[in-house]
Design a protein around this motif. Structure first.
Motif, PDB file in Angstrom:
ATOM      1  N   ILE A  21      47.991  41.971  56.548  1.00  0.00           N
ATOM      2  CA  ILE A  21      48.396  43.068  55.655  1.00  0.00           C
ATOM      3  C   ILE A  21      48.363  42.602  54.204  1.00  0.00           C
ATOM      4  O   ILE A  21      47.823  43.293  53.324  1.00  0.00           O
ATOM      5  CB  ILE A  21      49.802  43.586  56.034  1.00  0.00           C
ATOM      6  CG1 ILE A  21      49.739  44.347  57.361  1.00  0.00           C
ATOM      7  CG2 ILE A  21      50.363  44.485  54.924  1.00  0.00           C
ATOM      8  CD1 ILE A  21      51.080  44.819  57.878  1.00  0.00           C
ATOM      9  N   TYR A  22      48.914  41.420  53.948  1.00  0.00           N
ATOM     10  CA  TYR A  22      48.862  40.885  52.588  1.00  0.00           C
ATOM     11  C   TYR A  22      47.418  40.590  52.175  1.00  0.00           C
ATOM     12  O   TYR A  22      47.052  40.762  51.007  1.00  0.00           O
ATOM     13  CB  TYR A  22      49.717  39.629  52.477  1.00  0.00           C
ATOM     14  CG  TYR A  22      51.202  39.907  52.350  1.00  0.00           C
ATOM     15  CD1 TYR A  22      51.685  40.865  51.459  1.00  0.00           C
ATOM     16  CD2 TYR A  22      52.119  39.198  53.123  1.00  0.00           C
ATOM     17  CE1 TYR A  22      53.043  41.124  51.348  1.00  0.00           C
ATOM     18  CE2 TYR A  22      53.480  39.442  53.016  1.00  0.00           C
ATOM     19  CZ  TYR A  22      53.941  40.406  52.132  1.00  0.00           C
ATOM     20  OH  TYR A  22      55.286  40.661  52.015  1.00  0.00           O
ATOM     21  N   ASP A  23      46.583  40.152  53.121  1.00  0.00           N
ATOM     22  CA  ASP A  23      45.172  39.905  52.805  1.00  0.00           C
ATOM     23  C   ASP A  23      44.493  41.195  52.347  1.00  0.00           C
ATOM     24  O   ASP A  23      43.712  41.193  51.376  1.00  0.00           O
ATOM     25  CB  ASP A  23      44.429  39.359  54.046  1.00  0.00           C
ATOM     26  CG  ASP A  23      44.884  37.962  54.426  1.00  0.00           C
ATOM     27  OD1 ASP A  23      45.497  37.285  53.572  1.00  0.00           O
ATOM     28  OD2 ASP A  23      44.634  37.551  55.581  1.00  0.00           O
ATOM     29  N   VAL A  24      44.799  42.316  53.034  1.00  0.00           N
ATOM     30  CA  VAL A  24      44.222  43.613  52.666  1.00  0.00           C
ATOM     31  C   VAL A  24      44.728  44.046  51.291  1.00  0.00           C
ATOM     32  O   VAL A  24      43.960  44.526  50.448  1.00  0.00           O
ATOM     33  CB  VAL A  24      44.560  44.677  53.735  1.00  0.00           C
ATOM     34  CG1 VAL A  24      44.216  46.074  53.230  1.00  0.00           C
ATOM     35  CG2 VAL A  24      43.811  44.387  55.025  1.00  0.00           C
ATOM     36  N   ILE A  25      46.026  43.866  51.053  1.00  0.00           N
ATOM     37  CA  ILE A  25      46.602  44.222  49.748  1.00  0.00           C
ATOM     38  C   ILE A  25      45.945  43.398  48.637  1.00  0.00           C
ATOM     39  O   ILE A  25      45.643  43.925  47.551  1.00  0.00           O
ATOM     40  CB  ILE A  25      48.131  44.021  49.757  1.00  0.00           C
ATOM     41  CG1 ILE A  25      48.785  45.050  50.677  1.00  0.00           C
ATOM     42  CG2 ILE A  25      48.706  44.135  48.344  1.00  0.00           C
ATOM     43  CD1 ILE A  25      50.272  44.842  50.900  1.00  0.00           C
ATOM     44  N   ASP A  26      45.702  42.116  48.904  1.00  0.00           N
ATOM     45  CA  ASP A  26      45.032  41.255  47.920  1.00  0.00           C
ATOM     46  C   ASP A  26      43.653  41.804  47.559  1.00  0.00           C
ATOM     47  O   ASP A  26      43.268  41.846  46.387  1.00  0.00           O
ATOM     48  CB  ASP A  26      44.879  39.838  48.468  1.00  0.00           C
ATOM     49  CG  ASP A  26      46.198  39.078  48.528  1.00  0.00           C
ATOM     50  OD1 ASP A  26      47.154  39.503  47.855  1.00  0.00           O
ATOM     51  OD2 ASP A  26      46.259  38.064  49.256  1.00  0.00           O
ATOM     52  N   ILE A  27      42.900  42.232  48.568  1.00  0.00           N
ATOM     53  CA  ILE A  27      41.554  42.762  48.336  1.00  0.00           C
ATOM     54  C   ILE A  27      41.615  44.037  47.507  1.00  0.00           C
ATOM     55  O   ILE A  27      40.842  44.224  46.559  1.00  0.00           O
ATOM     56  CB  ILE A  27      40.842  43.030  49.686  1.00  0.00           C
ATOM     57  CG1 ILE A  27      40.593  41.717  50.418  1.00  0.00           C
ATOM     58  CG2 ILE A  27      39.521  43.780  49.465  1.00  0.00           C
ATOM     59  CD1 ILE A  27      40.151  41.884  51.860  1.00  0.00           C
ATOM     60  N   ILE A  28      42.564  44.917  47.853  1.00  0.00           N
ATOM     61  CA  ILE A  28      42.706  46.185  47.122  1.00  0.00           C
ATOM     62  C   ILE A  28      43.034  45.926  45.651  1.00  0.00           C
ATOM     63  O   ILE A  28      42.435  46.519  44.749  1.00  0.00           O
ATOM     64  CB  ILE A  28      43.788  47.065  47.775  1.00  0.00           C
ATOM     65  CG1 ILE A  28      43.335  47.531  49.160  1.00  0.00           C
ATOM     66  CG2 ILE A  28      44.094  48.283  46.892  1.00  0.00           C
ATOM     67  CD1 ILE A  28      44.411  48.248  49.961  1.00  0.00           C
ATOM     68  N   ILE A  29      43.987  45.033  45.407  1.00  0.00           N
ATOM     69  CA  ILE A  29      44.395  44.743  44.031  1.00  0.00           C
ATOM     70  C   ILE A  29      43.276  44.051  43.255  1.00  0.00           C
ATOM     71  O   ILE A  29      43.017  44.368  42.091  1.00  0.00           O
ATOM     72  CB  ILE A  29      45.683  43.886  44.016  1.00  0.00           C
ATOM     73  CG1 ILE A  29      46.862  44.714  44.541  1.00  0.00           C
ATOM     74  CG2 ILE A  29      45.978  43.361  42.610  1.00  0.00           C
ATOM     75  CD1 ILE A  29      48.170  43.954  44.646  1.00  0.00           C
ATOM     76  N   LYS A  30      42.575  43.114  43.902  1.00  0.00           N
ATOM     77  CA  LYS A  30      41.499  42.390  43.231  1.00  0.00           C
ATOM     78  C   LYS A  30      40.370  43.326  42.821  1.00  0.00           C
ATOM     79  O   LYS A  30      39.839  43.233  41.703  1.00  0.00           O
ATOM     80  CB  LYS A  30      40.956  41.297  44.161  1.00  0.00           C
ATOM     81  CG  LYS A  30      39.863  40.444  43.514  1.00  0.00           C
ATOM     82  CD  LYS A  30      39.392  39.358  44.462  1.00  0.00           C
ATOM     83  CE  LYS A  30      38.300  38.511  43.817  1.00  0.00           C
ATOM     84  NZ  LYS A  30      37.810  37.449  44.735  1.00  0.00           N
ATOM     85  N   GLU A  31      39.989  44.253  43.707  1.00  0.00           N
ATOM     86  CA  GLU A  31      38.878  45.154  43.413  1.00  0.00           C
ATOM     87  C   GLU A  31      39.271  46.304  42.490  1.00  0.00           C
ATOM     88  O   GLU A  31      38.459  46.788  41.717  1.00  0.00           O
ATOM     89  CB  GLU A  31      38.302  45.719  44.722  1.00  0.00           C
ATOM     90  CG  GLU A  31      37.744  44.670  45.669  1.00  0.00           C
ATOM     91  CD  GLU A  31      36.627  43.849  45.048  1.00  0.00           C
ATOM     92  OE1 GLU A  31      35.799  44.428  44.315  1.00  0.00           O
ATOM     93  OE2 GLU A  31      36.595  42.622  45.297  1.00  0.00           O
ATOM     94  N   SER A  32      40.533  46.730  42.565  1.00  0.00           N
ATOM     95  CA  SER A  32      40.984  47.883  41.780  1.00  0.00           C
ATOM     96  C   SER A  32      41.465  47.493  40.391  1.00  0.00           C
ATOM     97  O   SER A  32      41.326  48.260  39.438  1.00  0.00           O
ATOM     98  CB  SER A  32      42.117  48.613  42.511  1.00  0.00           C
ATOM     99  OG  SER A  32      41.692  49.063  43.761  1.00  0.00           O
ATOM    100  N   GLY A  33      42.079  46.302  40.295  1.00  0.00           N
ATOM    101  CA  GLY A  33      42.751  45.949  39.044  1.00  0.00           C
ATOM    102  C   GLY A  33      44.157  46.512  39.065  1.00  0.00           C
ATOM    103  O   GLY A  33      44.390  47.614  39.587  1.00  0.00           O
ATOM    104  N   THR A  34      45.098  45.781  38.528  1.00  0.00           N
ATOM    105  CA  THR A  34      46.494  46.216  38.591  1.00  0.00           C
ATOM    106  C   THR A  34      46.764  47.478  37.783  1.00  0.00           C
ATOM    107  O   THR A  34      47.773  48.152  37.995  1.00  0.00           O
ATOM    108  CB  THR A  34      47.418  45.092  38.088  1.00  0.00           C
ATOM    109  OG1 THR A  34      46.910  44.582  36.849  1.00  0.00           O
ATOM    110  CG2 THR A  34      47.494  43.953  39.084  1.00  0.00           C
ATOM    111  N   ASN A  35      45.869  47.835  36.860  1.00  0.00           N
ATOM    112  CA  ASN A  35      46.073  49.040  36.044  1.00  0.00           C
ATOM    113  C   ASN A  35      45.738  50.325  36.793  1.00  0.00           C
ATOM    114  O   ASN A  35      46.063  51.419  36.328  1.00  0.00           O
ATOM    115  CB  ASN A  35      45.239  48.963  34.764  1.00  0.00           C
ATOM    116  CG  ASN A  35      43.756  48.783  35.037  1.00  0.00           C
ATOM    117  OD1 ASN A  35      43.380  47.946  35.858  1.00  0.00           O
ATOM    118  ND2 ASN A  35      42.921  49.535  34.366  1.00  0.00           N
TER     119      ASN A  35
END
Length: 334
Positions: free
Chosen positions: A216-230
């Motif tokens: 789950i954290y791995d998926v969240i990492d991918i989402i944040i990395k590709e999306s950007g925190t903004n």
């Protein structure tokens, strides 16, 4: 006993008693929702005259059957919690907040019970001023992964509370975020902005893992990395992680990332997953509406949007949804 004239109320008196404009009272008269006893002779009398008992009965009919979204947002502000009406509506659609849509003054409006105020506050407790998702000063964000390049030990931030918070290591060691750098931990993913002009948000709700090494954290990492925190809104409760993210392409391939894609499909609440040869797209299911109208109408829309703490686009969509609901109800009743 009061005589008949003492029981009468003029249009001005009724407007003051109901807290409405006089033209609104005239509108109720035209629609025959409020009928003056001198309807046919009011020009002679110089004003409409209403029976006080009938006005009191009418007041009960038009009284708000609960708290409106405006009331809720104002109450949250008093608690130093700042959210938009769009976010509040998302929580209603997800059944996290109880609300009932009722007809009020010819509009379909969400109403809330006063007894539910504290539970609503609890839903939004992570939206307080000084949001816990990002610490811009340190360049850290909630659930950010770290690694100690000397020892190979990994860590992840599990709490972000203003300038404070802590990370947990793979050896179950708790480290204050102020000490991460001093103890040799470096971010595996940095706090970065990504340009994204796409409209809408996809809502994902993941069960909160009980350890920092989790798919789950791995998926969240991918989402944040590709999306950007903004382009992300993130909050966390004791048992759940909620993510709102703008439409984005994730480099997850069907044959290679089966478990990650399955996790997203099982936990997407609002939006859709679209397969692509080079990954999957989180899509918001939004489409564009092209419309042109008078300049005066736009000025009125801007005024009401500002009053309701909405963008013009949010106000237009909200008004359109309300209009469609009214027409659907009218069609069913015919």
């Amino acid at each position: 006993m009061e005589n008949e004239s003492q029981q009468d109320m003029t249009t001005k008196e009724v407007a003051k008693y109901l807290g409405l404009q006089m033209q609104t009272i005239h509108g109720y008269v035209r629609k025959k929702r409020l009928v003056p006893w001198n309807y046919n002779t009011w020009k002679i009398d110089g004003t409409y005259l209403f029976n006080r008992t009938e006005v009191e009965k009418f007041k009960k009919e038009i009284e708000k059957p609960g708290l409106t979204t405006t009331d809720i947002l104002e109450y949250l502000k008093q608690k130093n919690i700042f959210v938009s009406e769009a976010t509040l509506n998302t929580k209603i659609r997800s059944n996290e907040i109880s609300a009932e849509m009722l007809k009020y003054r010819n509009k379909d409006i969400y109403f809330f019970k006063e007894n539910d105020l504290e539970s609503i506050v609890n839903v939004f407790k992570n939206h307080k001023k000084g949001i816990r998702f990002i610490n811009k000063k340190r360049g850290y964000y909630l659930f950010q992964p770290f690694i100690n390049k000397t020892t190979g030990e990994k860590a992840r931030i599990l709490k972000m509370d203003g300038p404070d918070g802590f990370a947990l290591t793979t050896f179950e060691k708790s480290i204050a975020i102020t000490e991460l750098k001093n103890q040799g931990f470096e971010p595996q993913i940095k706090l970065e902005k990504v340009k994204n002009n796409k409209k809408g948000f996809i809502l994902l709700k993941f069960p909160k893992p009980d350890r920092i090494q989790s798919k789950i954290y791995d998926v969240i990492d991918i989402i944040i990395k590709e999306s950007g925190t903004n382009n992300i809104k993130l909050d966390s409760t004791e048992h759940e992680i909620n993510i709102e993210v703008k439409p984005v392409l994730l480099p997850l391939i069907q044959r290679e990332n089966v478990e990650e894609i399955e996790l997203i499909n099982c936990n997407i609440f609002d939006g859709e997953v679209v397969n692509r040869p080079n990954g999957i797209v989180l899509n918001s299911k939004l489409t564009s509406f092209l419309a042109y109208g008078p300049v005066k109408l736009k000025e009125v829309v801007k005024k009401f949007a500002k009053k309701e703490n909405l963008t013009i686009e949010e106000f237009v969509i909200k008004s359109l949804e309300e209009a469609v609901v009214r027409r659907e109800k009218l069609t069913k009743s015919q």
